[in-house]
Design an enzyme around this catalytic site. Sequence first.
Site, PDB file in Angstrom:
ATOM      1  CG  ASP A  31      20.997   7.555  34.572  1.00  8.83           C
ATOM      2  OD1 ASP A  31      20.905   7.017  33.449  1.00  8.83           O
ATOM      3  OD2 ASP A  31      20.547   8.688  34.812  1.00  8.83           O
ATOM      4  CG  HIS A 234      23.549 -20.864  23.880  1.00  8.33           C
ATOM      5  ND1 HIS A 234      24.277 -20.986  25.026  1.00  8.33           N
ATOM      6  CD2 HIS A 234      22.617 -21.833  23.934  1.00  8.33           C
ATOM      7  CE1 HIS A 234      23.799 -21.999  25.744  1.00  8.33           C
ATOM      8  NE2 HIS A 234      22.787 -22.532  25.104  1.00  8.33           N
ATOM      9  CG  ASP A 251      15.732 -23.069  23.042  1.00  7.02           C
ATOM     10  OD1 ASP A 251      14.847 -22.877  23.907  1.00  7.02           O
ATOM     11  OD2 ASP A 251      16.769 -23.705  23.270  1.00  7.02           O
ATOM     12  CG  ASP A 262      14.303 -24.599  27.738  1.00  8.28           C
ATOM     13  OD1 ASP A 262      14.316 -24.145  26.581  1.00  8.28           O
ATOM     14  OD2 ASP A 262      15.303 -25.119  28.280  1.00  8.28           O
ATOM     15  CG  HIS A 341      23.076 -29.716  23.173  1.00 12.17           C
ATOM     16  ND1 HIS A 341      21.979 -30.449  23.570  1.00 12.17           N
ATOM     17  CD2 HIS A 341      22.816 -29.332  21.903  1.00 12.17           C
ATOM     18  CE1 HIS A 341      21.095 -30.476  22.588  1.00 12.17           C
ATOM     19  NE2 HIS A 341      21.585 -29.819  21.555  1.00 12.17           N
ATOM     20  CG  HIS A 345      18.302 -28.046  31.291  1.00  9.17           C
ATOM     21  ND1 HIS A 345      17.267 -27.248  31.717  1.00  9.17           N
ATOM     22  CD2 HIS A 345      18.391 -27.843  29.948  1.00  9.17           C
ATOM     23  CE1 HIS A 345      16.768 -26.575  30.690  1.00  9.17           C
ATOM     24  NE2 HIS A 345      17.422 -26.924  29.589  1.00  9.17           N
ATOM     25  CG  HIS A 352      20.133 -24.205  32.188  1.00 10.65           C
ATOM     26  ND1 HIS A 352      21.149 -23.586  31.529  1.00 10.65           N
ATOM     27  CD2 HIS A 352      19.303 -24.683  31.222  1.00 10.65           C
ATOM     28  CE1 HIS A 352      20.943 -23.667  30.217  1.00 10.65           C
ATOM     29  NE2 HIS A 352      19.826 -24.323  30.006  1.00 10.65           N
ATOM     30  CD  GLU A 378      17.676 -28.750  25.983  1.00 15.46           C
ATOM     31  OE1 GLU A 378      18.019 -27.954  25.108  1.00 15.46           O
ATOM     32  OE2 GLU A 378      17.548 -28.452  27.171  1.00 15.46           O
ATOM     33  CE1 TYR A 382      21.062 -27.821  17.294  1.00 16.64           C
ATOM     34  CE2 TYR A 382      22.396 -29.540  18.322  1.00 16.64           C
ATOM     35  CZ  TYR A 382      21.297 -28.697  18.349  1.00 16.64           C
ATOM     36  OH  TYR A 382      20.436 -28.737  19.418  1.00 16.64           O
ATOM     37  NE  ARG A 400      17.768 -26.628  21.399  1.00 17.28           N
ATOM     38  CZ  ARG A 400      18.574 -25.761  20.834  1.00 17.28           C
ATOM     39  NH1 ARG A 400      19.627 -26.179  20.154  1.00 17.28           N
ATOM     40  NH2 ARG A 400      18.354 -24.448  20.929  1.00 17.28           N
ATOM     41  CD  GLU A 402      14.546 -27.173  25.468  1.00 18.19           C
ATOM     42  OE1 GLU A 402      14.716 -26.235  24.667  1.00 18.19           O
ATOM     43  OE2 GLU A 402      15.116 -27.257  26.573  1.00 18.19           O
TER      44      GLU A 402
HETATM   45  N1  GLY Z   1      17.123 -22.606  26.143  1.00 15.50           N
HETATM   46  C1  GLY Z   1      18.227 -23.088  26.853  1.00 15.50           C
HETATM   47  C2  GLY Z   1      18.222 -24.547  26.868  1.00 15.50           C
HETATM   48  O1  GLY Z   1      17.542 -25.161  26.087  1.00 15.50           O
HETATM   49  O2  GLY Z   1      18.832 -25.149  27.678  1.00 15.50           O
HETATM   50 MN    MN Z   2      15.794 -24.469  25.221  1.00 14.68          MN
HETATM   51 MN    MN Z   3      16.714 -26.475  27.634  1.00  9.67          MN
END
Ligand code: GLY
Ligand code: MN
Ligand code: MN
Length: 442
Positions: A31, A234, A251, A262, A341, A345, A352, A378, A382, A400, A402
């Site tokens: 609940d 992720h 991240d 982001d 990747h 975006h 996103h 970004e 890796y 990474r 970004e």
């Molecule tokens: N944090 C998700 C991305 O970088 O797209």
């Molecule tokens: Mn990110």
């Molecule tokens: Mn991102």
Amino acid sequence: MRPQLEKFIEEIGKDAVAIIPAAHEKQRSYDTEYKFRQDNDFWYLTDFPEPDAIAVIDPAKRNKFTMFVRPRDPEMETWFGRREGTDGAEKNYGVQKAYSIEKFEKMFPKMLHGKDKLYYRFGLDTSLDKLILQYLSGQRHARLKTAYPPHTIIDPSLIIHEMRLHKTDEEIELMQKSADIACAAHKLAMRKCKPGMNEAEIESIIEHHFRMNGASGAAYNSIVGGGENATILHYVENNAELKDGDLLLIDAGCEYKGYASDITRTFPVNGKYTKAQKEVYDVVLDVQKACVEATVTGTTVQERQDLSIELLTEGMKKLKLLKGRTKTLVKEKKYMQYYMHGVGHYIGMDVHDAGRYFEDQKAKNSRPFAPGMVLTVEPGIYVPADAKDAPAKYRGIGIRIEDDVLVTEDGNRNLTTKVPKETEEIEALMNKGKRKARSAKK
Ligand code: GLY
Ligand code: MN
Ligand code: MN
């Protein structure tokens, strides 16, 4: 009425009506519910923060903006929190006529009658879908003389998502604020990070900073990955010990008044990059800077992606992660062993964010950037810990970097420059307080 809603009203035209539902609360377990998060399309048009509401927008009416809302209810409000009610919706949110949500089922058929087009997004809210389908089906069986249901049903996101993609000055201000809070949080993490800490401590430092500075929280699950965990794209467990000599990839971005940031930074747990770490880092950084530069009016999404692939492939050759001709390596997608990747975006209310990536979805012709769009940049490399073909010194390194970049008329504006990304600057920031503390101890 919000300018966004005025524009939407203009776009759909007088022979249309739109039904836009708010989100509902979602059960987390037994609940208890997840913290409520408004539906972005509804929020964008109405600014109304509560669950269970439905906006009905009719450009032909004097009251173009009608909303059905949860009624005031002292007992419910004592248990579950304040409500605007119909009065609050009208007074505080520019709703021209508000009704209790209980009246929707009875009233909406009349609101649709005689309209050619219905803007409604099926598939979001199953109980509302059912109600609308029941109405349409009932109309199919009604006498032709009296029935006049909308004959064309259109997904309103075709309009709303294009609007959301091109940010207004007001939205950009909120995005800058969201970025500023997240930059400061990353800087704090850099300053506090020490070997022996747990990833969870860093995550809590970051998210504490978000909440303490006006953000509603994280815009997505923060990724705080030390050592090999940085090679899991992720990774969200965030519960391992941070080791001397490892890198830490963070991240994390916050949500401020509905707008996401982001940001990713990768820095050494002990405040000093090793030679091998710096070699990989500098490759990623150079590519990242080139892709930031390419995030300008006219460059297409695909061109920027291709640029990141080509430059990263060359970088991987330099690092001896790959061998061969760049063209062949690109064609055979060899880079995907280490870069799997996209380079970025759209970002806005959703991390996103909404908006088409193709000018023509069928032709799949990539879309050029235009002023007002905000995109992340970004790239990453890796190297899995068990990558036998990679030089041993690079195995288990994940990097990474970004940033969030606004496309402008004459170039772009990087919203996330307030947190450093040059290795020297990061090291200086990480060691500033520590050196002072060491000399005080002596
Ligand atoms: N944090 C998700 C991305 O970088 O797209
Ligand atoms: Mn990110
Ligand atoms: Mn991102």
